[in-house]
Design a protein around this motif. Structure first.
Motif, PDB file in Angstrom:
ATOM      1  N   ILE A  55      21.381 -11.220   6.719  1.00 14.96           N
ATOM      2  CA  ILE A  55      20.053 -10.937   6.146  1.00 14.96           C
ATOM      3  C   ILE A  55      20.073  -9.559   5.475  1.00 14.96           C
ATOM      4  CG2 ILE A  55      17.659 -10.383   6.777  1.00 14.96           C
ATOM      5  CD1 ILE A  55      17.953 -12.606   8.966  1.00 14.96           C
ATOM      6  N   ALA A  56      20.707  -8.610   6.142  1.00 14.23           N
ATOM      7  CA  ALA A  56      20.795  -7.244   5.596  1.00 14.23           C
ATOM      8  C   ALA A  56      21.568  -7.254   4.276  1.00 14.23           C
ATOM      9  CB  ALA A  56      21.463  -6.316   6.608  1.00 14.23           C
ATOM     10  N   LYS A  57      22.635  -8.061   4.219  1.00 16.25           N
ATOM     11  CA  LYS A  57      23.458  -8.122   2.994  1.00 16.25           C
ATOM     12  C   LYS A  57      22.695  -8.680   1.813  1.00 16.25           C
ATOM     13  CE  LYS A  57      28.102  -8.126   4.820  1.00 16.25           C
ATOM     14  NZ  LYS A  57      28.797  -8.983   5.767  1.00 16.25           N
ATOM     15  N   GLN A  58      21.700  -9.520   2.094  1.00 16.89           N
ATOM     16  CA  GLN A  58      20.894 -10.086   1.000  1.00 16.89           C
ATOM     17  C   GLN A  58      19.702  -9.186   0.650  1.00 16.89           C
ATOM     18  OE1 GLN A  58      19.860 -14.205   2.155  1.00 16.89           O
ATOM     19  NE2 GLN A  58      21.662 -14.082   3.474  1.00 16.89           N
ATOM     20  N   GLY A  59      19.745  -7.946   1.112  1.00 17.78           N
ATOM     21  CA  GLY A  59      18.665  -7.009   0.761  1.00 17.78           C
ATOM     22  C   GLY A  59      17.526  -7.015   1.759  1.00 17.78           C
ATOM     23  N   GLY A  60      17.739  -7.694   2.875  1.00 17.46           N
ATOM     24  CA  GLY A  60      16.697  -7.709   3.910  1.00 17.46           C
ATOM     25  C   GLY A  60      16.903  -6.566   4.880  1.00 17.46           C
ATOM     26  N   GLY A  61      16.377  -6.731   6.081  1.00 11.59           N
ATOM     27  CA  GLY A  61      16.537  -5.709   7.108  1.00 11.59           C
ATOM     28  C   GLY A  61      15.795  -4.420   6.769  1.00 11.59           C
ATOM     29  N   ILE A  62      16.329  -3.309   7.260  1.00 19.69           N
ATOM     30  CA  ILE A  62      15.656  -2.012   7.067  1.00 19.69           C
ATOM     31  C   ILE A  62      15.468  -1.721   5.581  1.00 19.69           C
ATOM     32  CG2 ILE A  62      15.858   0.490   7.427  1.00 19.69           C
ATOM     33  CD1 ILE A  62      17.300  -0.079  10.054  1.00 19.69           C
ATOM     34  N   GLN A  63      16.472  -2.105   4.760  1.00 22.01           N
ATOM     35  CA  GLN A  63      16.370  -1.811   3.313  1.00 22.01           C
ATOM     36  C   GLN A  63      15.145  -2.480   2.679  1.00 22.01           C
ATOM     37  OE1 GLN A  63      18.029   0.471   1.901  1.00 22.01           O
ATOM     38  NE2 GLN A  63      19.920   0.711   3.087  1.00 22.01           N
ATOM     39  N   PHE A  64      14.786  -3.650   3.174  1.00 21.44           N
ATOM     40  CA  PHE A  64      13.590  -4.337   2.658  1.00 21.44           C
ATOM     41  C   PHE A  64      12.349  -3.489   2.949  1.00 21.44           C
ATOM     42  CE2 PHE A  64       9.904  -7.054   3.370  1.00 21.44           C
ATOM     43  CZ  PHE A  64       9.865  -7.790   2.202  1.00 21.44           C
ATOM     44  N   THR A  65      12.250  -3.013   4.196  1.00 20.02           N
ATOM     45  CA  THR A  65      11.091  -2.196   4.573  1.00 20.02           C
ATOM     46  C   THR A  65      11.082  -0.873   3.796  1.00 20.02           C
ATOM     47  OG1 THR A  65      11.136  -3.188   6.761  1.00 20.02           O
ATOM     48  CG2 THR A  65       9.865  -1.166   6.541  1.00 20.02           C
ATOM     49  N   VAL A  66      12.277  -0.323   3.563  1.00 21.17           N
ATOM     50  CA  VAL A  66      12.375   0.924   2.794  1.00 21.17           C
ATOM     51  C   VAL A  66      11.776   0.718   1.398  1.00 21.17           C
ATOM     52  CG1 VAL A  66      14.010   2.499   1.673  1.00 21.17           C
ATOM     53  CG2 VAL A  66      14.355   1.852   4.071  1.00 21.17           C
ATOM     54  N   LYS A  67      12.168  -0.369   0.769  1.00 14.15           N
ATOM     55  CA  LYS A  67      11.697  -0.645  -0.600  1.00 14.15           C
ATOM     56  C   LYS A  67      10.173  -0.809  -0.624  1.00 14.15           C
ATOM     57  CE  LYS A  67      13.305  -3.430  -4.441  1.00 14.15           C
ATOM     58  NZ  LYS A  67      14.028  -4.660  -4.777  1.00 14.15           N
ATOM     59  N   GLN A  68       9.664  -1.597   0.317  1.00 17.72           N
ATOM     60  CA  GLN A  68       8.216  -1.831   0.377  1.00 17.72           C
ATOM     61  C   GLN A  68       7.462  -0.522   0.642  1.00 17.72           C
ATOM     62  OE1 GLN A  68       6.570  -5.093   0.376  1.00 17.72           O
ATOM     63  NE2 GLN A  68       8.541  -5.689  -0.489  1.00 17.72           N
ATOM     64  N   THR A  69       8.020   0.295   1.519  1.00 18.10           N
ATOM     65  CA  THR A  69       7.342   1.546   1.886  1.00 18.10           C
ATOM     66  C   THR A  69       7.407   2.550   0.743  1.00 18.10           C
ATOM     67  OG1 THR A  69       7.945   1.098   4.185  1.00 18.10           O
ATOM     68  CG2 THR A  69       7.200   3.327   3.696  1.00 18.10           C
ATOM     69  N   GLN A  70       8.528   2.555   0.031  1.00 17.14           N
ATOM     70  CA  GLN A  70       8.636   3.463  -1.128  1.00 17.14           C
ATOM     71  C   GLN A  70       7.618   3.088  -2.197  1.00 17.14           C
ATOM     72  OE1 GLN A  70      12.796   3.136  -2.258  1.00 17.14           O
ATOM     73  NE2 GLN A  70      13.431   4.817  -0.913  1.00 17.14           N
ATOM     74  N   GLN A  71       7.416   1.783  -2.387  1.00 18.44           N
ATOM     75  CA  GLN A  71       6.540   1.327  -3.480  1.00 18.44           C
ATOM     76  C   GLN A  71       5.048   1.442  -3.161  1.00 18.44           C
ATOM     77  OE1 GLN A  71       8.098  -2.600  -4.080  1.00 18.44           O
ATOM     78  NE2 GLN A  71       9.780  -1.909  -5.389  1.00 18.44           N
ATOM     79  N   CYS A  72       4.735   1.600  -1.913  1.00 18.28           N
ATOM     80  CA  CYS A  72       3.349   1.597  -1.458  1.00 18.28           C
ATOM     81  C   CYS A  72       2.703   2.974  -1.686  1.00 18.28           C
ATOM     82  CB  CYS A  72       3.410   1.299   0.044  1.00 18.28           C
ATOM     83  SG  CYS A  72       1.906   0.778   0.758  1.00 18.28           S
ATOM     84  N   SER A  73       1.434   2.978  -2.101  1.00 20.97           N
ATOM     85  CA  SER A  73       0.774   4.288  -2.266  1.00 20.97           C
ATOM     86  C   SER A  73       0.418   4.845  -0.887  1.00 20.97           C
ATOM     87  CB  SER A  73      -0.496   4.144  -3.095  1.00 20.97           C
ATOM     88  OG  SER A  73      -1.516   3.557  -2.295  1.00 20.97           O
ATOM     89  N   GLU A  74       0.162   6.155  -0.843  1.00 19.22           N
ATOM     90  CA  GLU A  74      -0.167   6.771   0.452  1.00 19.22           C
ATOM     91  C   GLU A  74      -1.416   6.132   1.062  1.00 19.22           C
ATOM     92  OE1 GLU A  74      -0.234  11.180   0.740  1.00 19.22           O
ATOM     93  OE2 GLU A  74      -2.034  10.848   1.943  1.00 19.22           O
ATOM     94  N   ASP A  75      -2.420   5.866   0.225  1.00 14.19           N
ATOM     95  CA  ASP A  75      -3.653   5.275   0.763  1.00 14.19           C
ATOM     96  C   ASP A  75      -3.427   3.862   1.282  1.00 14.19           C
ATOM     97  OD1 ASP A  75      -5.099   7.529   0.360  1.00 14.19           O
ATOM     98  OD2 ASP A  75      -5.974   6.887  -1.557  1.00 14.19           O
ATOM     99  N   GLU A  76      -2.624   3.094   0.548  1.00 12.22           N
ATOM    100  CA  GLU A  76      -2.320   1.726   1.026  1.00 12.22           C
ATOM    101  C   GLU A  76      -1.582   1.781   2.357  1.00 12.22           C
ATOM    102  OE1 GLU A  76      -1.643  -0.675  -3.206  1.00 12.22           O
ATOM    103  OE2 GLU A  76       0.013   0.405  -2.277  1.00 12.22           O
ATOM    104  N   LEU A  77      -0.625   2.693   2.432  1.00 10.49           N
ATOM    105  CA  LEU A  77       0.171   2.833   3.652  1.00 10.49           C
ATOM    106  C   LEU A  77      -0.725   3.256   4.825  1.00 10.49           C
ATOM    107  CD1 LEU A  77       3.142   2.583   4.483  1.00 10.49           C
ATOM    108  CD2 LEU A  77       3.438   5.008   3.946  1.00 10.49           C
ATOM    109  N   PHE A  78      -1.673   4.112   4.523  1.00  6.85           N
ATOM    110  CA  PHE A  78      -2.616   4.539   5.561  1.00  6.85           C
ATOM    111  C   PHE A  78      -3.417   3.335   6.077  1.00  6.85           C
ATOM    112  CE2 PHE A  78      -6.852   5.760   6.898  1.00  6.85           C
ATOM    113  CZ  PHE A  78      -6.587   6.741   7.834  1.00  6.85           C
ATOM    114  N   GLU A  79      -3.923   2.522   5.164  1.00  2.00           N
ATOM    115  CA  GLU A  79      -4.750   1.373   5.582  1.00  2.00           C
ATOM    116  C   GLU A  79      -3.941   0.370   6.408  1.00  2.00           C
ATOM    117  OE1 GLU A  79      -7.926   1.133   5.552  1.00  2.00           O
ATOM    118  OE2 GLU A  79      -8.175   2.986   4.423  1.00  2.00           O
TER     119      GLU A  79
END
Ligand SMILES: [Zn+2]
Length: 414
Positions: free
Chosen positions: A95-119
């Motif tokens: 799963i990690a090799k296909q871009g999943g795992g922690i890297q998936f969460t990293v990407k989503q968290t990087q793309q999220c605005s601070e306010d969205e992340l707060f909510e």
């Protein structure tokens, strides 16, 4: 004359090792602090005329506010699809090799605005508060660059302002290697130590640091360099250690006087010996063990024989422990790791406070500690670990004030 507040209850569990519940319990508070605890009939006479108000919970039990000492509450994205794939036999590695795992969460968290992340994070924190958590740790580590790590820790800071909780902010600097540094481990270490950590310190966003010491993450030597940098800032350390194999991270952490070593399923005899000589707490994370279908359990009997302090936490994260329930983690600690209900209770109060370096203020009901406690619809704290999917939290008192009352549906968020 002082204006004191008296809190009476059917039973009182103070979070003190070896002490059973106190019947007809009483706590006396002076604004934010506890000044006296015991059986109501033993309340010293000189205090009685100073009592301004009494709250009487005639059928309920009061315990210290619960402490969740290991969480990754601030994240974006959802990895339920990975869990479903794992149920079909797909491995965590593939799963990690296909871009999943922690890297998936990293990407989503990087793309999220601070306010969205707060909510997103506020919803999870609300659930924790409603089940009696008054102090928690929040780790960064899904950013991997300065901007996103700072965003995560800023969100943690804002959560503490918006909710009646104490939050310890941990910079998880060595979580996973960013893809862009795939062939440059030294470069990433340099970035973390020389740039990201000092900048986060300038912003006052860090209370402690953490790393993931494992074959698939960072080596003991890399973690040591990071810890040395943290030491320059007088920061305390925590370590994800011996979760998947024995990397001798525990010995390293103990040598640095770390607050805690977390997971430790694969801890060795020499790791246990090092812990026994230290003040470092063993933080056990049974929900992650359960959710990953892990096979190796931490050697709880040996930890117990060596008088090593054990704490229990949710490890709330989207991949291996998608839960906000510390009560569920307590049940699993007993059922899966063979802790006693008493050990489990101390593991979310007294020793959880120790795992955050907050044992002088929080974690037990004693004079001079902060008046953080929870009113439960139970008579003995054993019931907190015995039930599954039940939340008996009736009211939460933070710094001497009622901040949540289930009967009046008073909400947490300010
Ligand atoms: Zn973790």
């Amino acid at each position: 004359m002082k204006k004191l507040m008296l809190w009476r209850c059917k039973t009182l569990a103070c979070g003190i090792p070896g002490q059973d519940v106190i019947n007809d319990g009483a706590i006396l508070t002076d604004v934010e602090k506890i000044i006296w605890v015991g059986t109501y009939s033993a309340l010293p006479i000189q205090f009685k005329d100073q009592i301004k108000d009494t709250h009487h919970f005639a059928k309920q039990c009061i315990t210290p506010g619960l402490i969740d000492c290991h969480t990754h509450v601030v994240y974006a994205g959802n990895r339920a699809h990975e869990w479903a794939a794992r149920l079909q036999g797909e491995s965590y590695e593939s799963i990690a090799k296909q871009g999943g795992g922690i890297q998936f969460t990293v990407k989503q968290t990087q793309q999220c605005s601070e306010d969205e992340l707060f909510e997103l994070s506020a919803k999870r924190l609300q659930a924790m508060c409603e089940s009696g958590v008054t102090t928690l740790e929040i780790k960064s580590g899904y950013g991997l660059n300065f901007e996103t790590e700072a965003k995560m820790l800023t969100v943690a800071k804002r959560l503490e302002q918006a909710f009646p909780v104490t939050i310890q902010k941990t910079y998880l600097g060595l979580h996973t290697l960013p893809l862009e540094f795939k062939n440059d481990r030294v470069g990433y270490l340099k970035l973390v130590i020389e740039q990201i950590l000092p900048k986060l310190m300038d912003l006052k966003l860090v209370d402690a640091v953490d790393a993931f010491c494992e074959d698939i993450a960072f080596t003991k030597n890399e973690v040591e360099l990071f810890f040395q940098a943290a030491q320059q800032f007088n920061l305390k350390m925590k370590l994800h250690a011996e979760q998947l194999s024995d990397s001798e991270g525990v010995q390293l952490a103990a040598r640095f006087g770390a607050l805690s070593v977390d997971h430790i399923e694969f801890i060795s005899r020499s790791g246990i010996a090092a812990l026994a000589k230290s003040e470092t707490v063993a933080v056990l994370l049974p929900v992650a063990y359960y959710h990953l279908h892990a096979q190796q359990k931490p050697p709880v009997a040996v930890l117990r024989d060596n008088k090593i302090m054990m704490a229990i936490a949710t490890d709330c994260n989207p991949g291996s422990s998608p839960t906000t329930s510390l009560l569920l983690a307590m049940n699993m600690a007993c059922m899966l790791f063979d802790l006693t209900p008493e050990e489990t209770f101390l593991g979310v109060t007294k020793y959880a406070a120790q795992a955050l370096g907050l044992e002088h203020q929080y974690g037990s009901l004693e004079p001079n500690k902060v008046a953080d406690f929870v009113v439960w619809d139970i008579v003995h704290p054993i019931e907190l670990a015995a039930t599954l999917g039940v939340n008996p939290c009736q009211a939460v008192i933070k710094k001497g004030s009622i901040v949540y009352d289930k009967r009046s549906f008073r909400s947490f968020r300010s």
